[in-house]
Scaffold this motif. Structure first.
Motif, mmCIF file in Angstrom:
data_model
loop_
_atom_site.group_PDB
_atom_site.id
_atom_site.type_symbol
_atom_site.label_atom_id
_atom_site.label_comp_id
_atom_site.label_asym_id
_atom_site.label_seq_id
_atom_site.Cartn_x
_atom_site.Cartn_y
_atom_site.Cartn_z
ATOM 1 N N ILE A 172 34.239 79.760 29.068
ATOM 2 C CA ILE A 172 34.378 81.218 29.130
ATOM 3 C C ILE A 172 35.703 81.664 28.515
ATOM 4 C CG2 ILE A 172 34.645 83.160 30.731
ATOM 5 C CD1 ILE A 172 32.656 81.666 32.578
ATOM 6 N N GLU A 173 36.756 80.930 28.814
ATOM 7 C CA GLU A 173 38.065 81.263 28.246
ATOM 8 C C GLU A 173 38.071 81.111 26.733
ATOM 9 O OE1 GLU A 173 40.681 78.680 30.362
ATOM 10 O OE2 GLU A 173 40.900 80.023 32.088
ATOM 11 N N SER A 174 37.368 80.092 26.230
ATOM 12 C CA SER A 174 37.325 79.887 24.783
ATOM 13 C C SER A 174 36.614 81.034 24.079
ATOM 14 C CB SER A 174 36.628 78.558 24.448
ATOM 15 O OG SER A 174 35.228 78.635 24.707
ATOM 16 N N ALA A 175 35.736 81.720 24.817
ATOM 17 C CA ALA A 175 35.047 82.901 24.279
ATOM 18 C C ALA A 175 35.798 84.183 24.611
ATOM 19 C CB ALA A 175 33.626 82.971 24.825
ATOM 20 N N ASP A 176 36.986 84.048 25.210
ATOM 21 C CA ASP A 176 37.834 85.198 25.539
ATOM 22 C C ASP A 176 37.119 86.171 26.477
ATOM 23 O OD1 ASP A 176 40.260 86.555 25.431
ATOM 24 O OD2 ASP A 176 39.611 87.838 23.766
ATOM 25 N N TYR A 177 36.286 85.629 27.378
ATOM 26 C CA TYR A 177 35.554 86.430 28.359
ATOM 27 C C TYR A 177 34.666 87.483 27.688
ATOM 28 C CZ TYR A 177 38.610 84.323 31.862
ATOM 29 O OH TYR A 177 39.280 83.427 32.663
ATOM 30 N N ASP A 178 34.318 87.245 26.461
ATOM 31 C CA ASP A 178 33.545 88.199 25.665
ATOM 32 C C ASP A 178 32.072 87.795 25.664
ATOM 33 O OD1 ASP A 178 32.273 89.171 23.030
ATOM 34 O OD2 ASP A 178 34.092 90.372 23.168
ATOM 35 N N ILE A 179 31.219 88.663 26.164
ATOM 36 C CA ILE A 179 29.801 88.344 26.288
ATOM 37 C C ILE A 179 29.166 88.099 24.926
ATOM 38 C CG2 ILE A 179 27.553 89.329 26.924
ATOM 39 C CD1 ILE A 179 28.988 90.628 29.318
ATOM 40 N N GLN A 219 30.548 86.862 22.245
ATOM 41 C CA GLN A 219 30.917 85.529 21.776
ATOM 42 C C GLN A 219 30.128 84.450 22.515
ATOM 43 O OE1 GLN A 219 34.983 84.348 21.009
ATOM 44 N NE2 GLN A 219 35.684 86.476 21.064
ATOM 45 N N LEU A 220 29.963 84.630 23.825
ATOM 46 C CA LEU A 220 29.185 83.657 24.594
ATOM 47 C C LEU A 220 27.732 83.616 24.135
ATOM 48 C CD1 LEU A 220 30.337 83.891 28.316
ATOM 49 C CD2 LEU A 220 30.368 81.877 26.851
ATOM 50 N N GLN A 221 27.184 84.773 23.828
ATOM 51 C CA GLN A 221 25.817 84.812 23.311
ATOM 52 C C GLN A 221 25.710 84.000 22.029
ATOM 53 O OE1 GLN A 221 25.337 89.206 23.395
ATOM 54 N NE2 GLN A 221 23.412 88.806 24.444
ATOM 55 N N THR A 222 26.698 84.135 21.151
ATOM 56 C CA THR A 222 26.674 83.381 19.899
ATOM 57 C C THR A 222 26.722 81.879 20.168
ATOM 58 O OG1 THR A 222 27.751 85.179 18.700
ATOM 59 C CG2 THR A 222 27.863 82.992 17.712
ATOM 60 N N ILE A 223 27.569 81.479 21.112
ATOM 61 C CA ILE A 223 27.695 80.056 21.423
ATOM 62 C C ILE A 223 26.430 79.517 22.083
ATOM 63 C CG2 ILE A 223 28.931 78.357 22.844
ATOM 64 C CD1 ILE A 223 31.431 80.169 22.556
ATOM 65 N N MET A 224 25.983 80.186 23.152
ATOM 66 C CA MET A 224 24.921 79.635 23.986
ATOM 67 C C MET A 224 23.517 79.959 23.505
ATOM 68 S SD MET A 224 26.701 80.327 27.717
ATOM 69 C CE MET A 224 25.357 79.581 28.648
ATOM 70 N N GLN A 225 23.365 81.034 22.727
ATOM 71 C CA GLN A 225 22.028 81.420 22.294
ATOM 72 C C GLN A 225 21.787 81.185 20.804
ATOM 73 O OE1 GLN A 225 21.854 85.553 23.757
ATOM 74 N NE2 GLN A 225 20.583 84.804 25.442
ATOM 75 N N VAL A 226 22.846 80.805 20.089
ATOM 76 C CA VAL A 226 22.681 80.575 18.647
ATOM 77 C C VAL A 226 23.247 79.208 18.258
ATOM 78 C CG1 VAL A 226 23.160 81.432 16.314
ATOM 79 C CG2 VAL A 226 22.823 83.066 18.184
ATOM 80 N N GLN A 227 24.563 79.084 18.289
ATOM 81 C CA GLN A 227 25.205 77.876 17.781
ATOM 82 C C GLN A 227 24.802 76.622 18.544
ATOM 83 O OE1 GLN A 227 29.357 78.937 18.114
ATOM 84 N NE2 GLN A 227 29.388 80.067 16.175
ATOM 85 N N ARG A 228 24.776 76.696 19.863
ATOM 86 C CA ARG A 228 24.483 75.519 20.693
ATOM 87 C C ARG A 228 23.282 75.774 21.600
ATOM 88 N NH1 ARG A 228 29.267 71.945 20.536
ATOM 89 N NH2 ARG A 228 28.027 70.641 21.924
ATOM 90 N N LYS A 229 22.334 76.534 21.109
ATOM 91 C CA LYS A 229 21.173 76.897 21.922
ATOM 92 C C LYS A 229 20.463 75.673 22.481
ATOM 93 C CE LYS A 229 16.893 79.567 21.876
ATOM 94 N NZ LYS A 229 16.020 80.487 21.101
#
Length: 254
Positions: free
Chosen positions: A130-137, A139-149
């Motif tokens: 979460i910190e690596s995404a700067d608590y930004d939803i 950014q988290l969507q990009t990580i968890m739903q796209v890049q590392r889905k």
């Protein structure tokens, strides 16, 4: 239904929820209260949520709490330890406390999510992610739903992802940026409550992915410009449906 009428009904529902009139004084995740230390909530909530698909939520979280209480199996909530463990050891621990019900699929998901967390987090845990995404939803969507889905089965799906955001805010005290991006989590009870309020037609009760997406979008539109984010009304709607829709009193009445 006119939008102002809908908002008035939501205000009544939220008031009923706050007064305990919808039941649900104990929510499924409350099973962890008093069991899991505050600093461990992000890991435990996230890994437990990874198996919260077509499960009885109350039973699942009770099993998660029991698993955490067992010092011999507590390691399964440490993503770094899980990522480095064998599937056999993980399977034994998860099956012992019935956190996993499917002996192959569920441990594999738990293991994959743990590796996804450690691979996305400098700290090897959920808070680091979460910190690596700067608590930004977004950014988290990009990580968890796209890049590392592929590393986040179930959790990367729109329903669980947004409910996970809500639970992390509610229980782990995560303050999200752009929390208005948290859409309502359209499970069966939300679909039923949405139809009951007249926001969507009964066809959405089929519960297909398109139906759930349509319900989430309908709530986004309906609440745009109001003081509510869609996720704010999730629990009152969910409990209202679960309680078989007790009638709404006139606003302001006890």
């Amino acid at each position: 239904m006119r939008n102002d009428d809908l908002i008035k009904k939501l205000e009544i529902l939220i008031q009923m929820h706050e007064k305990g009139l919808l039941g649900g004084e104990v929510m499924p995740e409350d099973a962890l209260i008093g069991t899991v230390p505050e600093q461990e909530w992000p890991n435990v909530l996230t890994l437990g949520m990874s198996l919260n698909y077509q499960r009885n939520s109350y039973t699942l979280w009770k099993m998660v709490a029991q698993c955490y209480l067992d010092e011999g199996s507590r390691w399964v909530f440490d993503p770094q330890k899980v990522a480095e463990s064998s599937l056999d050891d993980l399977r034994d621990a998860l099956l012992q406390h019935r956190v996993a019900l499917q002996p192959t699929r569920h441990p594999e998901i738990w293991h994959r999510v743990s590796r996804g967390i450690t691979g996305s987090s400098p700290k090897g845990n959920v808070l680091g992610l979460i910190e690596s995404a700067d608590y930004d939803i977004a950014q988290l969507q990009t990580i968890m739903q796209v890049q590392r889905k592929a590393d986040f089965p179930y959790l990367s799906g729109p329903k669980l992802f947004h409910y996970w955001l809500y639970v992390m805010e509610s229980y782990a005290r995560i303050s999200w940026k752009s929390r208005e991006l948290i859409t309502i989590a359209p499970d069966t009870h939300i679909l039923q409550a949405t139809v009951k309020l007249g926001l969507c037609l009964p066809e959405v009760l089929r519960g297909t992915a398109k139906d759930r997406e349509a319900v989430a979008s309908a709530w986004e539109r309906a609440l745009s410009g109001s003081r509510f984010a869609p996720i704010d009304v999730h629990t009152p709607l969910w409990l209202w449906s679960r309680a078989d829709f007790p009638p709404l009193p006139a606003k302001g009445n006890d």
